[in-house]
Motif scaffolding. Structure first.
Motif, PDB file in Angstrom:
ATOM      1  N   GLY A  28       0.814  -1.179  -0.044  1.00 42.42           N
ATOM      2  CA  GLY A  28      -0.129   0.010   0.117  1.00 42.42           C
ATOM      3  C   GLY A  28       0.942   1.349  -0.106  1.00 42.42           C
ATOM      4  N   TYR A  29       0.402   2.331  -0.665  1.00 43.66           N
ATOM      5  CA  TYR A  29       0.760   3.523  -0.674  1.00 43.66           C
ATOM      6  C   TYR A  29       0.020   4.418   0.358  1.00 43.66           C
ATOM      7  CZ  TYR A  29       3.038   2.570  -5.000  1.00 43.66           C
ATOM      8  OH  TYR A  29       3.830   2.333  -6.213  1.00 43.66           O
ATOM      9  N   ASP A  30       0.834   4.997   1.289  1.00 49.76           N
ATOM     10  CA  ASP A  30       0.198   5.864   2.355  1.00 49.76           C
ATOM     11  C   ASP A  30      -0.142   7.218   1.709  1.00 49.76           C
ATOM     12  OD1 ASP A  30       0.497   3.877   4.182  1.00 49.76           O
ATOM     13  OD2 ASP A  30       2.386   4.997   5.156  1.00 49.76           O
ATOM     14  N   PHE A  31      -1.354   7.437   1.993  1.00 45.75           N
ATOM     15  CA  PHE A  31      -2.086   8.820   1.845  1.00 45.75           C
ATOM     16  C   PHE A  31      -2.013   9.927   2.770  1.00 45.75           C
ATOM     17  CE2 PHE A  31      -3.270   6.239  -1.778  1.00 45.75           C
ATOM     18  CZ  PHE A  31      -3.701   7.360  -2.961  1.00 45.75           C
ATOM     19  N   PHE A  32      -1.560  11.133   2.567  1.00 49.93           N
ATOM     20  CA  PHE A  32      -1.852  12.170   3.374  1.00 49.93           C
ATOM     21  C   PHE A  32      -3.009  13.231   3.322  1.00 49.93           C
ATOM     22  CE2 PHE A  32       2.340  10.572   2.411  1.00 49.93           C
ATOM     23  CZ  PHE A  32       3.074  10.289   3.604  1.00 49.93           C
ATOM     24  N   ALA A  33      -3.414  13.723   4.508  1.00 46.10           N
ATOM     25  CA  ALA A  33      -4.535  14.738   4.494  1.00 46.10           C
ATOM     26  C   ALA A  33      -4.055  15.639   3.862  1.00 46.10           C
ATOM     27  CB  ALA A  33      -4.993  15.144   6.179  1.00 46.10           C
ATOM     28  N   ARG A  34      -4.979  16.604   3.121  1.00 43.31           N
ATOM     29  CA  ARG A  34      -4.544  17.883   2.496  1.00 43.31           C
ATOM     30  C   ARG A  34      -4.656  18.918   3.359  1.00 43.31           C
ATOM     31  NH1 ARG A  34      -9.319  18.844  -1.413  1.00 43.31           N
ATOM     32  NH2 ARG A  34      -9.901  20.455   0.381  1.00 43.31           N
ATOM     33  N   GLU A  35      -5.478  18.904   4.461  1.00 38.96           N
ATOM     34  CA  GLU A  35      -5.746  19.830   5.385  1.00 38.96           C
ATOM     35  C   GLU A  35      -6.141  19.355   6.528  1.00 38.96           C
ATOM     36  OE1 GLU A  35     -10.408  20.463   4.027  1.00 38.96           O
ATOM     37  OE2 GLU A  35      -8.981  21.574   2.776  1.00 38.96           O
ATOM     38  N   ASP A  36      -6.009  20.271   7.615  1.00 45.65           N
ATOM     39  CA  ASP A  36      -6.516  19.722   9.034  1.00 45.65           C
ATOM     40  C   ASP A  36      -8.133  19.369   8.960  1.00 45.65           C
ATOM     41  OD1 ASP A  36      -3.979  20.677   9.932  1.00 45.65           O
ATOM     42  OD2 ASP A  36      -4.627  22.164  11.098  1.00 45.65           O
ATOM     43  N   PHE A  37      -8.328  18.493   9.514  1.00 42.79           N
ATOM     44  CA  PHE A  37      -9.913  17.991   9.254  1.00 42.79           C
ATOM     45  C   PHE A  37     -10.339  17.201  10.712  1.00 42.79           C
ATOM     46  CE2 PHE A  37     -13.283  15.652   7.694  1.00 42.79           C
ATOM     47  CZ  PHE A  37     -13.647  16.295   6.608  1.00 42.79           C
ATOM     48  N   LEU A  38     -11.293  17.938  11.338  1.00 42.21           N
ATOM     49  CA  LEU A  38     -11.847  17.394  12.600  1.00 42.21           C
ATOM     50  C   LEU A  38     -13.112  16.238  11.931  1.00 42.21           C
ATOM     51  CD1 LEU A  38     -11.803  17.640  15.670  1.00 42.21           C
ATOM     52  CD2 LEU A  38     -13.975  19.145  15.355  1.00 42.21           C
ATOM     53  N   ILE A  39     -12.958  15.320  12.785  1.00 43.07           N
ATOM     54  CA  ILE A  39     -13.853  14.021  12.578  1.00 43.07           C
ATOM     55  C   ILE A  39     -14.483  13.992  14.070  1.00 43.07           C
ATOM     56  CG2 ILE A  39     -14.407  11.738  12.080  1.00 43.07           C
ATOM     57  CD1 ILE A  39     -12.114  11.910   9.991  1.00 43.07           C
ATOM     58  N   PRO A  40     -15.747  14.179  14.263  1.00 41.03           N
ATOM     59  CA  PRO A  40     -16.383  14.214  15.406  1.00 41.03           C
ATOM     60  C   PRO A  40     -16.681  12.849  15.932  1.00 41.03           C
ATOM     61  CG  PRO A  40     -18.056  15.086  13.800  1.00 41.03           C
ATOM     62  CD  PRO A  40     -16.771  14.944  13.224  1.00 41.03           C
ATOM     63  N   VAL A  94      -7.755   1.387   1.708  1.00 40.83           N
ATOM     64  CA  VAL A  94      -8.235   0.880   2.849  1.00 40.83           C
ATOM     65  C   VAL A  94      -7.526   1.646   3.799  1.00 40.83           C
ATOM     66  CG1 VAL A  94      -7.843  -1.536   1.563  1.00 40.83           C
ATOM     67  CG2 VAL A  94      -5.867  -0.594   2.525  1.00 40.83           C
ATOM     68  N   ASN A  95      -8.295   0.991   5.025  1.00 43.04           N
ATOM     69  CA  ASN A  95      -7.575   1.485   6.472  1.00 43.04           C
ATOM     70  C   ASN A  95      -5.995   1.228   6.725  1.00 43.04           C
ATOM     71  OD1 ASN A  95      -9.949   2.383   7.826  1.00 43.04           O
ATOM     72  ND2 ASN A  95     -10.582   0.152   7.987  1.00 43.04           N
ATOM     73  N   ARG A  96      -5.419   2.374   7.366  1.00 42.14           N
ATOM     74  CA  ARG A  96      -4.261   2.066   7.714  1.00 42.14           C
ATOM     75  C   ARG A  96      -4.237   1.012   8.929  1.00 42.14           C
ATOM     76  NH1 ARG A  96      -1.178   5.968  10.217  1.00 42.14           N
ATOM     77  NH2 ARG A  96       0.591   4.649   9.719  1.00 42.14           N
ATOM     78  N   SER A  97      -3.323   0.009   9.213  1.00 46.24           N
ATOM     79  CA  SER A  97      -3.371  -0.913  10.288  1.00 46.24           C
ATOM     80  C   SER A  97      -3.735  -0.383  11.628  1.00 46.24           C
ATOM     81  CB  SER A  97      -2.426  -1.833  10.253  1.00 46.24           C
ATOM     82  OG  SER A  97      -1.191  -1.093  10.287  1.00 46.24           O
ATOM     83  N   SER A  98      -3.060   0.676  11.766  1.00 45.51           N
ATOM     84  CA  SER A  98      -3.101   1.820  13.179  1.00 45.51           C
ATOM     85  C   SER A  98      -4.119   2.442  13.175  1.00 45.51           C
ATOM     86  CB  SER A  98      -1.938   2.491  13.181  1.00 45.51           C
ATOM     87  OG  SER A  98      -1.898   3.426  12.252  1.00 45.51           O
ATOM     88  N   GLY A  99      -5.096   2.682  12.248  1.00 42.23           N
ATOM     89  CA  GLY A  99      -6.369   3.518  11.923  1.00 42.23           C
ATOM     90  C   GLY A  99      -7.315   3.218  13.284  1.00 42.23           C
ATOM     91  N   PRO A 100      -7.720   2.105  13.117  1.00 39.87           N
ATOM     92  CA  PRO A 100      -8.828   1.619  14.136  1.00 39.87           C
ATOM     93  C   PRO A 100      -8.140   1.586  15.323  1.00 39.87           C
ATOM     94  CG  PRO A 100      -8.966   0.386  12.075  1.00 39.87           C
ATOM     95  CD  PRO A 100      -7.565   1.153  12.219  1.00 39.87           C
ATOM     96  N   LEU A 101      -6.945   1.024  15.642  1.00 38.07           N
ATOM     97  CA  LEU A 101      -6.328   0.821  16.861  1.00 38.07           C
ATOM     98  C   LEU A 101      -5.968   2.200  17.586  1.00 38.07           C
ATOM     99  CD1 LEU A 101      -4.085  -2.125  16.106  1.00 38.07           C
ATOM    100  CD2 LEU A 101      -6.199  -2.098  17.478  1.00 38.07           C
ATOM    101  N   GLY A 145      -1.055  16.427   6.260  1.00 38.08           N
ATOM    102  CA  GLY A 145       0.118  15.730   6.083  1.00 38.08           C
ATOM    103  C   GLY A 145       0.148  14.615   6.896  1.00 38.08           C
ATOM    104  N   GLU A 146      -0.629  14.307   7.652  1.00 41.61           N
ATOM    105  CA  GLU A 146      -0.969  13.125   8.536  1.00 41.61           C
ATOM    106  C   GLU A 146      -1.393  11.663   7.445  1.00 41.61           C
ATOM    107  OE1 GLU A 146      -3.324  11.404  12.423  1.00 41.61           O
ATOM    108  OE2 GLU A 146      -2.818  13.795  12.146  1.00 41.61           O
ATOM    109  N   ARG A 147      -0.932  10.762   8.009  1.00 40.44           N
ATOM    110  CA  ARG A 147      -1.476   9.739   7.104  1.00 40.44           C
ATOM    111  C   ARG A 147      -2.855   9.099   7.454  1.00 40.44           C
ATOM    112  NH1 ARG A 147       3.399   5.314   7.813  1.00 40.44           N
ATOM    113  NH2 ARG A 147       3.155   6.247   9.911  1.00 40.44           N
ATOM    114  N   ILE A 148      -3.534   8.997   6.476  1.00 36.69           N
ATOM    115  CA  ILE A 148      -4.943   8.754   6.727  1.00 36.69           C
ATOM    116  C   ILE A 148      -5.658   7.315   6.134  1.00 36.69           C
ATOM    117  CG2 ILE A 148      -5.753  11.192   6.988  1.00 36.69           C
ATOM    118  CD1 ILE A 148      -6.695  11.096   3.979  1.00 36.69           C
ATOM    119  N   GLY A 149      -4.851   6.713   5.172  1.00 39.33           N
ATOM    120  CA  GLY A 149      -5.195   5.600   4.596  1.00 39.33           C
ATOM    121  C   GLY A 149      -4.076   5.002   3.730  1.00 39.33           C
ATOM    122  N   GLN A 150      -4.497   4.007   3.107  1.00 31.71           N
ATOM    123  CA  GLN A 150      -3.444   3.342   2.097  1.00 31.71           C
ATOM    124  C   GLN A 150      -4.322   3.282   0.643  1.00 31.71           C
ATOM    125  OE1 GLN A 150      -0.644   0.046   3.579  1.00 31.71           O
ATOM    126  NE2 GLN A 150      -2.165   0.082   5.188  1.00 31.71           N
ATOM    127  N   GLY A 151      -3.438   3.040  -0.420  1.00 32.14           N
ATOM    128  CA  GLY A 151      -4.215   2.622  -1.463  1.00 32.14           C
ATOM    129  C   GLY A 151      -3.277   1.637  -2.243  1.00 32.14           C
TER     130      GLY A 151
END
Length: 178
Positions: A28-40, A94-101, A145-151
């Motif tokens: 997988g290629y790690d994808f990064f956030a384009r901007e700060d983003f709040l997920i409630p 797909v999720n990053r393996s650390s995303g849910p944890l 710039g934070e990793r958010i998922g993989q492709g």
């Protein structure tokens, strides 16, 4: 060019990172956030109220249905990236393996599928977004710039007796059908 990534034109000067593989054998290629983003947190969005309604098994009012839809609707985290590939390939998100944890962030449908004809579509130039839901008890701030998922680029097969689809993609995210 067979497959790869580009920065969406309007974000060329925004310091967007192209996806990368973190190790030489990573699929997988790690994808990064384009901007700060709040997920409630879903718990903050009346999730318990929705569970109570389901448990009662009654007819829901329009307001209750709208509340349920908004609570469980994923947030689209932008990447500023588009992907190109061969016609018989797709990009599996797909999720990053650390995303849910670590962050309690998941793709609500488990995966995302990006078709080859999504690239450079007229609606949004093919920008990729990660659909995420926060099932944790606190809001999660994703920093630019934070990793958010993989492709993962994948080939696919079609059925022998398939009649060739006649529709052409006319839009962006979710535009290939209802």
């Amino acid at each position: 060019m067979k497959r790869g990534f580009e920065i969406v034109t309007k974000y060329q000067n925004d310091g967007i990172k192209l996806p990368i593989r973190m190790t030489k054998n990573a699929a997988g290629y790690d994808f990064f956030a384009r901007e700060d983003f709040l997920i409630p947190s879903i718990w903050k969005l009346n999730f318990l109220k929705i569970l109570q309604l389901i448990r009662k098994q009654k007819q829901y009012s329009n307001d209750e249905l709208l509340t349920a839809k908004s609570v469980l609707k994923p947030f689209l985290v932008p990447t500023g990236i588009k992907a190109y590939m061969q016609e018989d390939e797709f990009l599996l998100l797909v999720n990053r393996s650390s995303g849910p944890l670590k962050r309690q962030l998941i793709l609500p449908n488990g995966v995302g599928i990006v078709d080859a004809d999504y690239y450079n579509n007229p609606s949004n130039e093919g920008e990729l977004f990660f659909q995420l839901i926060n099932f944790g008890i606190t809001d999660q701030l994703i920093k630019k710039g934070e990793r958010i998922g993989q492709g993962i680029f994948m080939p696919y097969l079609i059925a022998d007796d398939e009649q060739s689809p006649i529709n052409e993609r006319t839009g962006g995210f979710g535009s290939s059908g209802k």
